[in-house]
Design a protein around this motif. Structure first.
Motif, PDB file in Angstrom:
ATOM      1  N   PRO A  94       0.926  -1.081   0.596  1.00  0.00           N
ATOM      2  CA  PRO A  94       0.167   0.133  -0.122  1.00  0.00           C
ATOM      3  C   PRO A  94       0.622   1.329  -0.468  1.00  0.00           C
ATOM      4  O   PRO A  94       0.402   1.786  -0.211  1.00  0.00           O
ATOM      5  N   VAL A  95       1.888   1.288   0.356  1.00  0.00           N
ATOM      6  CA  VAL A  95       2.851   2.207   0.777  1.00  0.00           C
ATOM      7  C   VAL A  95       3.311   2.467  -0.518  1.00  0.00           C
ATOM      8  O   VAL A  95       3.398   3.802  -1.378  1.00  0.00           O
ATOM      9  N   ALA A  96       4.292   1.179  -1.390  1.00  0.00           N
ATOM     10  CA  ALA A  96       4.458   1.544  -2.985  1.00  0.00           C
ATOM     11  C   ALA A  96       3.098   1.954  -3.313  1.00  0.00           C
ATOM     12  O   ALA A  96       3.861   2.791  -4.053  1.00  0.00           O
ATOM     13  N   ALA A  97       2.580   1.493  -3.736  1.00  0.00           N
ATOM     14  CA  ALA A  97       1.010   2.161  -4.725  1.00  0.00           C
ATOM     15  C   ALA A  97       1.200   3.571  -4.093  1.00  0.00           C
ATOM     16  O   ALA A  97       1.117   4.121  -4.790  1.00  0.00           O
ATOM     17  N   THR A  98       0.898   4.155  -3.386  1.00  0.00           N
ATOM     18  CA  THR A  98       1.146   5.333  -2.696  1.00  0.00           C
ATOM     19  C   THR A  98       2.244   6.553  -3.208  1.00  0.00           C
ATOM     20  O   THR A  98       1.759   7.192  -4.388  1.00  0.00           O
ATOM     21  N   TYR A  99       3.235   6.140  -2.967  1.00  0.00           N
ATOM     22  CA  TYR A  99       4.070   6.537  -3.335  1.00  0.00           C
ATOM     23  C   TYR A  99       4.113   6.706  -5.407  1.00  0.00           C
ATOM     24  O   TYR A  99       4.099   7.972  -5.736  1.00  0.00           O
ATOM     25  N   ILE A 100       3.939   5.338  -5.554  1.00  0.00           N
ATOM     26  CA  ILE A 100       4.156   5.621  -7.469  1.00  0.00           C
ATOM     27  C   ILE A 100       3.072   6.303  -7.860  1.00  0.00           C
ATOM     28  O   ILE A 100       2.810   7.243  -8.290  1.00  0.00           O
ATOM     29  N   ASN A 101       2.228   6.496  -7.145  1.00  0.00           N
ATOM     30  CA  ASN A 101       0.594   7.330  -7.457  1.00  0.00           C
ATOM     31  C   ASN A 101       0.983   8.585  -7.294  1.00  0.00           C
ATOM     32  O   ASN A 101       0.431  10.615  -8.005  1.00  0.00           O
ATOM     33  N   GLU A 102       2.145   9.526  -6.310  1.00  0.00           N
ATOM     34  CA  GLU A 102       2.102  10.549  -6.514  1.00  0.00           C
ATOM     35  C   GLU A 102       3.222  11.056  -6.925  1.00  0.00           C
ATOM     36  O   GLU A 102       3.129  12.404  -7.256  1.00  0.00           O
ATOM     37  N   VAL A 103       4.108   9.961  -7.553  1.00  0.00           N
ATOM     38  CA  VAL A 103       4.982  10.852  -8.537  1.00  0.00           C
ATOM     39  C   VAL A 103       4.254  10.747  -9.937  1.00  0.00           C
ATOM     40  O   VAL A 103       5.428  11.245 -10.674  1.00  0.00           O
ATOM     41  N   SER A 104       2.793  10.736 -10.036  1.00  0.00           N
ATOM     42  CA  SER A 104       2.527  10.642 -11.333  1.00  0.00           C
ATOM     43  C   SER A 104       1.929  11.611 -11.512  1.00  0.00           C
ATOM     44  O   SER A 104       1.607  12.112 -10.632  1.00  0.00           O
ATOM     45  N   ARG A 105       2.342  11.825 -12.903  1.00  0.00           N
ATOM     46  CA  ARG A 105       0.703  13.349 -13.286  1.00  0.00           C
ATOM     47  C   ARG A 105      -0.013  12.691 -13.519  1.00  0.00           C
ATOM     48  O   ARG A 105      -0.090  10.714 -13.900  1.00  0.00           O
ATOM     49  N   ALA A 106      -1.188  13.019 -14.044  1.00  0.00           N
ATOM     50  CA  ALA A 106      -2.279  12.862 -14.447  1.00  0.00           C
ATOM     51  C   ALA A 106      -2.784  11.464 -15.454  1.00  0.00           C
ATOM     52  O   ALA A 106      -3.284  10.764 -16.082  1.00  0.00           O
ATOM     53  N   HIS A 107      -1.932  12.538 -16.165  1.00  0.00           N
ATOM     54  CA  HIS A 107      -2.179  12.016 -18.140  1.00  0.00           C
ATOM     55  C   HIS A 107      -1.168  10.691 -18.437  1.00  0.00           C
ATOM     56  O   HIS A 107       0.127  10.504 -17.786  1.00  0.00           O
ATOM     57  N   GLY A 108      -1.759   9.778 -18.439  1.00  0.00           N
ATOM     58  CA  GLY A 108      -1.325   8.048 -18.018  1.00  0.00           C
ATOM     59  C   GLY A 108      -1.010   7.839 -16.622  1.00  0.00           C
ATOM     60  O   GLY A 108       0.149   7.216 -16.923  1.00  0.00           O
ATOM     61  N   ARG A 109      -1.264   8.443 -15.714  1.00  0.00           N
ATOM     62  CA  ARG A 109      -1.069   7.521 -14.717  1.00  0.00           C
ATOM     63  C   ARG A 109      -1.483   5.908 -14.583  1.00  0.00           C
ATOM     64  O   ARG A 109      -0.549   5.556 -13.649  1.00  0.00           O
ATOM     65  N   GLY A 110      -2.576   5.506 -15.403  1.00  0.00           N
ATOM     66  CA  GLY A 110      -2.562   4.465 -15.194  1.00  0.00           C
ATOM     67  C   GLY A 110      -1.733   3.251 -15.365  1.00  0.00           C
ATOM     68  O   GLY A 110      -1.584   2.149 -14.649  1.00  0.00           O
ATOM     69  N   ARG A 111      -1.848   3.310 -16.827  1.00  0.00           N
ATOM     70  CA  ARG A 111      -0.733   2.973 -17.665  1.00  0.00           C
ATOM     71  C   ARG A 111       0.953   3.116 -15.966  1.00  0.00           C
ATOM     72  O   ARG A 111       1.232   1.721 -16.434  1.00  0.00           O
ATOM     73  N   PHE A 112       1.310   3.905 -16.253  1.00  0.00           N
ATOM     74  CA  PHE A 112       2.603   4.562 -15.756  1.00  0.00           C
ATOM     75  C   PHE A 112       2.675   3.661 -13.930  1.00  0.00           C
ATOM     76  O   PHE A 112       3.786   2.628 -13.669  1.00  0.00           O
ATOM     77  N   VAL A 113       2.228   3.829 -13.794  1.00  0.00           N
ATOM     78  CA  VAL A 113       2.051   2.261 -12.030  1.00  0.00           C
ATOM     79  C   VAL A 113       1.175   1.809 -12.328  1.00  0.00           C
ATOM     80  O   VAL A 113       2.007   0.655 -11.567  1.00  0.00           O
ATOM     81  N   LEU A 114       0.774   1.177 -13.158  1.00  0.00           N
ATOM     82  CA  LEU A 114       0.007  -0.469 -13.043  1.00  0.00           C
ATOM     83  C   LEU A 114       1.750  -0.978 -14.036  1.00  0.00           C
ATOM     84  O   LEU A 114       1.662  -2.036 -13.907  1.00  0.00           O
ATOM     85  N   LEU A 115       2.320  -0.345 -14.657  1.00  0.00           N
ATOM     86  CA  LEU A 115       3.936  -0.843 -15.344  1.00  0.00           C
ATOM     87  C   LEU A 115       4.573  -1.440 -14.360  1.00  0.00           C
ATOM     88  O   LEU A 115       5.325  -2.171 -14.561  1.00  0.00           O
ATOM     89  N   TYR A 116       4.662  -0.343 -13.680  1.00  0.00           N
ATOM     90  CA  TYR A 116       5.407  -1.039 -11.534  1.00  0.00           C
ATOM     91  C   TYR A 116       4.611  -2.161 -11.265  1.00  0.00           C
ATOM     92  O   TYR A 116       5.312  -2.833 -10.760  1.00  0.00           O
ATOM     93  N   GLU A 117       3.565  -2.324 -11.186  1.00  0.00           N
ATOM     94  CA  GLU A 117       2.709  -2.780 -10.352  1.00  0.00           C
ATOM     95  C   GLU A 117       2.505  -4.607 -10.922  1.00  0.00           C
ATOM     96  O   GLU A 117       2.293  -5.298 -10.191  1.00  0.00           O
ATOM     97  N   VAL A 118       2.660  -4.335 -12.491  1.00  0.00           N
ATOM     98  CA  VAL A 118       2.842  -6.047 -13.007  1.00  0.00           C
ATOM     99  C   VAL A 118       4.459  -6.639 -11.853  1.00  0.00           C
ATOM    100  O   VAL A 118       3.843  -8.254 -12.525  1.00  0.00           O
ATOM    101  N   VAL A 119       5.130  -6.161 -11.476  1.00  0.00           N
ATOM    102  CA  VAL A 119       6.349  -6.708 -10.979  1.00  0.00           C
ATOM    103  C   VAL A 119       5.539  -7.367  -9.854  1.00  0.00           C
ATOM    104  O   VAL A 119       6.138  -8.500  -9.402  1.00  0.00           O
ATOM    105  N   PHE A 120       4.574  -7.380  -9.139  1.00  0.00           N
ATOM    106  CA  PHE A 120       4.179  -7.780  -7.924  1.00  0.00           C
ATOM    107  C   PHE A 120       3.351  -8.990  -9.043  1.00  0.00           C
ATOM    108  O   PHE A 120       4.040 -10.799  -8.072  1.00  0.00           O
ATOM    109  N   PRO A 121       2.550  -9.517  -9.769  1.00  0.00           N
ATOM    110  CA  PRO A 121       2.149 -10.971 -10.444  1.00  0.00           C
ATOM    111  C   PRO A 121       3.428 -11.938 -10.753  1.00  0.00           C
ATOM    112  O   PRO A 121       3.441 -12.656 -10.823  1.00  0.00           O
TER     113      PRO A 121
END
Length: 473
Positions: free
Chosen positions: A153-180
């Motif tokens: 939860p803290v890592a997800a918070t951080y990555i969201n906070e350093v991302s801009r609105a445009h393309g945030r979903g892709r930016f965050v999820l390309l990071y989060e894909v490392v979990f699966p």
């Protein structure tokens, strides 16, 4: 605690302040505006890689029990109750960690909390490899759970906070894909390592996050949004500058700082109790159902799959482990597909469609439970692949629902619901499976994502393409 002063140096912070003051007054709005104009840059990539390593091994260590469990059952002659407790033991620690580390992140910074959680994960994983008994192993799993529950939860918070609105979903999820991917790597390596080198090696490999405890704070800047929220504007300025100086080409001018300042003034600073107050209650209920579903299926099904294939369908150990790997592959495929679509389709549609199809797949596994192991494994793999699409979306969606002052705690509360489900799900599957009612277990599992899809549809909001501060209630 002046994190950035020691990390990047006083001269770097002074230069950043001088450059910033030449442009405009240093305010919270100017910090946000500078983040929102940033293109993807080398510092963001570095942060995504290093924090991604923590998240990778979070996934690796979470599911390591699945590949080692068949061996541990024989080694320590575990009873069904002890098996269920062993699976749930990590979740008990994760439940507390889901509150502890977000609380630390709100007070001492996101990067420090991630580093501390990584240290706990690494030390206890190595210790698990030396555990002489069931009791010691279970105790270490509880302690390790503190780190595992707090990191995501803290890592997800951080990555969201350093991302801009445009393309945030892709930016965050390309990071989060490392979990699966971590889940897949754990299953794949476990299928090859455990039969050849023993179960202990899995936990020695899982100790690698210990390195991040020493490196992360030196190599990754703190969240500028968090620093600005704490009125540490000079440090926030230096943190933004750490991202700005790695961007290629000239940056566009900052034009909307006043607008973001006005947003900050309109919305009061929130406290943890506001998560359950009128402004955010519906969102919190939707988050609860979303994360409970992820925990219920992930721990009620994924951790049991090799044991189900071996005990119920009498598959050889290697085949049981290989079938579990196939399910993890579909989890990665589902996550990557979601990352490419989330900014086009939106968060809610992906969650709802993924969960509804997951429910159908699990129901079909129940209907066909008397068929061959390959039929059941196919439906289980489909269910986990679809679950992964909704699960990974939770990591971009949940931080978007809450303001900076309570964002980490909002994610932590969501993670806590996941752990509550994870504690009870293995026991439910264990009782129904041992009682000869595997089909009932699949039907129970199917009901959970179905109810979650309904809750997210009616209680959640769409967040696609909006600046985080625009989403504050």
């Amino acid at each position: 605690m002046r994190i950035l002063d020691t990390t990047f140096g006083h001269s770097g912070a002074a230069a950043a302040r001088d450059e910033s003051s030449a442009r405009e007054p240093l305010t919270r709005g100017s910090i946000i505006a500078r983040l929102e104009r940033l293109p993807t840059n080398a510092m963001q990539v570095r942060a995504r890689i290093l924090i991604g390593l923590a998240t990778f091994f979070d996934g690796f260590d979470v599911i390591a029990i699945a590949t080692t469990l068949p061996i541990l059952i024989q080694k320590w002659q575990l009873t069904p109750w002890e098996i269920g407790f062993l699976i749930a033991s990590g979740s008990v620690g994760q439940l507390f960690g889901a509150f502890l580390f977000p609380w630390l992140a709100e007070r001492h910074g996101r990067v420090r909390a991630i580093a501390w959680s990584s240290g706990i994960i690494g030390v206890t994983s190595i210790a698990c490899g030396f555990a002489p008994s069931f009791a010691v192993f279970a105790a270490l799993r509880v302690i390790q759970g503190f780190g595992l529950g707090g990191e995501l939860p803290v890592a997800a918070t951080y990555i969201n906070e350093v991302s801009r609105a445009h393309g945030r979903g892709r930016f965050v999820l390309l990071y989060e894909v490392v979990f699966p991917i971590g889940l897949l790597a754990s299953n794949a390596l476990g299928a090859w390592i455990v039969p050849r080198f023993g179960w202990q090696v899995m936990y020695f490999i899982g100790g690698m996050p210990l390195v991040l405890f020493f490196l992360l704070r030196k190599l990754v800047p703190e969240s500028p949004r968090w620093l600005a929220e704490r009125e540490r504007l000079a440090d926030a300025d230096a943190a933004v500058h750490a991202f700005e100086r790695t961007a290629k080409g000239p940056l566009p001018p900052v034009t909307n700082a006043a607008e973001f300042d006005a947003m900050a003034k309109r919305h009061p600073k929130r406290r943890v109790k506001d998560l359950f107050g009128p402004a955010y209650l519906k969102r919190t209920l939707a988050v609860a159902m979303l994360w409970m579903t992820c925990g219920f299926i992930q721990y009620g099904l994924s951790t049991w799959l090799p044991t189900i294939y071996r005990s119920i369908y009498h598959a050889p150990l290697q085949l049981a482990l290989n079938l579990a790997v196939a399910a993890s592959v579909l989890g990665v495929v589902g996550s990557l597909t979601c990352a490419l679509l989330v900014d086009k389709v939106g968060r809610k549609p992906i969650i709802n469609v993924s969960f509804l199809l997951c429910a159908v797949s699990l129901a079909l596994a129940g209907v066909c439970h008397a068929m061959s192991v390959y039929v059941v494994a196919t439906f289980c793999a489909l269910a986990l692949g679809l679950l992964a699409s909704g699960f990974i979306t939770a990591y971009v969606y949940t931080p978007e629902l809450y303001p900076t002052s309570i964002r980490a705690m909002g994610c932590g509360v969501g993670g806590a619901w996941l752990k509550v489900a994870a504690i009870f799900a293995p026991t439910i599957v264990s009782k129904t499976m041992i009682g000869g009612h595997l089909d009932v277990a699949f039907y129970i599992l199917a009901a959970v994502p179905f109810l979650a899809a309904i809750a997210v549809h009616f209680l959640g909001i769409e967040t696609k393409g909006k600046v985080l501060e625009q989403l504050e209630a």
